[in-house]
Design a protein around this motif. Structure first.
Motif, PDB file in Angstrom:
ATOM      1  N   MET A   1      -0.911 -37.732 -39.740  1.00 12.10           N
ATOM      2  CA  MET A   1      -2.150 -37.590 -39.451  1.00 12.10           C
ATOM      3  C   MET A   1      -3.207 -36.663 -40.784  1.00 12.10           C
ATOM      4  N   TYR A   2      -2.645 -36.160 -41.090  1.00 10.58           N
ATOM      5  CA  TYR A   2      -3.026 -35.294 -42.311  1.00 10.58           C
ATOM      6  C   TYR A   2      -3.243 -35.919 -43.562  1.00 10.58           C
ATOM      7  N   ALA A   3      -2.773 -36.385 -43.868  1.00 11.32           N
ATOM      8  CA  ALA A   3      -3.096 -37.734 -44.991  1.00 11.32           C
ATOM      9  C   ALA A   3      -4.122 -38.555 -44.503  1.00 11.32           C
TER      10      ALA A   3
ATOM     11  N   ALA B   1      -6.568 -38.004 -42.226  1.00 11.37           N
ATOM     12  CA  ALA B   1      -7.577 -37.852 -42.067  1.00 11.37           C
ATOM     13  C   ALA B   1      -8.699 -37.755 -43.050  1.00 11.37           C
ATOM     14  N   GLY B   2      -7.460 -36.993 -44.311  1.00 13.63           N
ATOM     15  CA  GLY B   2      -8.103 -36.707 -45.376  1.00 13.63           C
ATOM     16  C   GLY B   2      -8.679 -37.890 -46.183  1.00 13.63           C
ATOM     17  N   ALA B   3      -7.919 -39.881 -45.473  1.00 12.94           N
ATOM     18  CA  ALA B   3      -8.550 -40.661 -46.698  1.00 12.94           C
ATOM     19  C   ALA B   3      -9.684 -40.889 -45.978  1.00 12.94           C
ATOM     20  N   ALA B   4      -9.852 -40.191 -44.304  1.00 12.81           N
ATOM     21  CA  ALA B   4     -10.871 -41.064 -43.847  1.00 12.81           C
ATOM     22  C   ALA B   4     -12.725 -40.288 -43.976  1.00 12.81           C
TER      23      ALA B   4
ATOM     24  N   VAL C   1     -11.930 -35.780 -38.780  1.00  7.81           N
ATOM     25  CA  VAL C   1     -11.744 -34.543 -38.043  1.00  7.81           C
ATOM     26  C   VAL C   1     -10.923 -34.359 -36.770  1.00  7.81           C
ATOM     27  N   GLY C   2     -11.112 -35.325 -35.915  1.00  9.87           N
ATOM     28  CA  GLY C   2     -10.110 -35.417 -35.010  1.00  9.87           C
ATOM     29  C   GLY C   2      -8.645 -35.965 -35.382  1.00  9.87           C
TER      30      GLY C   2
ATOM     31  N   TYR D   1      -3.185 -30.524 -36.908  1.00  9.04           N
ATOM     32  CA  TYR D   1      -2.813 -29.238 -36.096  1.00  9.04           C
ATOM     33  C   TYR D   1      -1.423 -29.007 -34.840  1.00  9.04           C
ATOM     34  N   ALA D   2      -2.028 -29.598 -33.638  1.00 11.23           N
ATOM     35  CA  ALA D   2      -1.240 -30.077 -32.166  1.00 11.23           C
ATOM     36  C   ALA D   2       0.165 -30.178 -32.560  1.00 11.23           C
TER      37      ALA D   2
END
Length: 245
Positions: A172-174, A176-179, A219-220, A226-227
């Protein structure tokens, strides 16, 4: 005769273990020797280095592996810290596997209410240490625990769930970074952003909705990652609780 000797040795070992468990104040040294005392205090000397005041004696902190006093049971984490200085962290879970909180023991700011307020938070959400008995400390990580919990199916079930959630949060973090990077790249395209003399840069009439969608998605995903990251720690805690039952 051999049987009698083994029986005596076994009784002595059990008695020694019982004394350690029942004694309120004691030091456990790296040499595996034990020092009992009426009062143990951790205080700095005139040079600023930690030392343990054991009744009328003073013991250098770097010789002490564990100590137990009226405030709790503490482990020396110097072998696992970058500076290699003697620091003591408190045991917050006791059992076949003991867990220690990384917050260093501060004898001046240490009171009952402060200690229990900190423990009411999720202790697994931060870096931790653990050990078995009086063994060496290890960092509380999946790759360490999977060896020590092997052979206990219930604990491994929780630990495997922890691992899966770790993988999900990283994905999810990866993503998110790409988006977010893709959204920023759209804004920086020449056909989207133009420079005007005296007015700086401004967007052209080109539709930039995809950029906002990508950044909002990023951001989502960060919030979701994180959750998942926070909730996964509960499964590690359950794995230890199951092993200690």
């Amino acid at each position: 005769m051999k049987k009698l000797l083994f029986s005596v040795m076994a009784c002595y070992a059990l008695t020694a273990q019982s004394q350690v468990q029942n004694s309120k104040n004691y030091l456990y040294l790296y040499s595996d020797s034990i020092i009992y005392a009426d009062k143990i205090q951790l205080r700095p000397d005139f040079s600023g280095y930690w030392q343990l005041r054991v009744d009328s004696r003073r013991v250098p902190a770097d010789q002490v592996k564990f100590f137990n006093n009226e405030n709790g049971f503490f482990a020396n984490t110097r072998k696992l810290t970058f500076m290699r200085d003697a620091e003591f962290s408190e045991r917050i879970i006791e059992g076949k596997i003991n867990v220690f909180q990384e917050r260093s023991y501060d004898p001046y700011a240490y009171d009952w209410h402060h200690r229990h307020e900190n423990h009411s938070a999720n202790p697994m959400a931060m870096s931790m240490y653990y050990n078995k008995g009086f063994g060496d400390l290890k960092k509380l990580k999946y790759r360490n625990l999977k060896n020590d919990l092997a052979g206990h199916p219930e604990s491994m079930k929780f630990l495997n769930t922890y691992k899966k959630r770790s993988v999900i949060s990283k994905i999810m973090y990866a993503t998110a970074g790409a988006a977010i990077i893709s959204g920023c790249a759209i804004f920086l395209k020449p056909e989207v952003l133009e420079k005007r003399p005296g007015f700086g840069s401004q967007f052209k009439d080109t539709n930039v909705t995809p950029a906002y969608v990508l950044m909002g998605l990023g951001v989502g995903l960060v919030a979701g990652g994180y959750a998942v990251d926070v909730s996964k720690s509960r499964y590690m805690e359950q794995a230890i609780e199951a092993y200690n039952r």
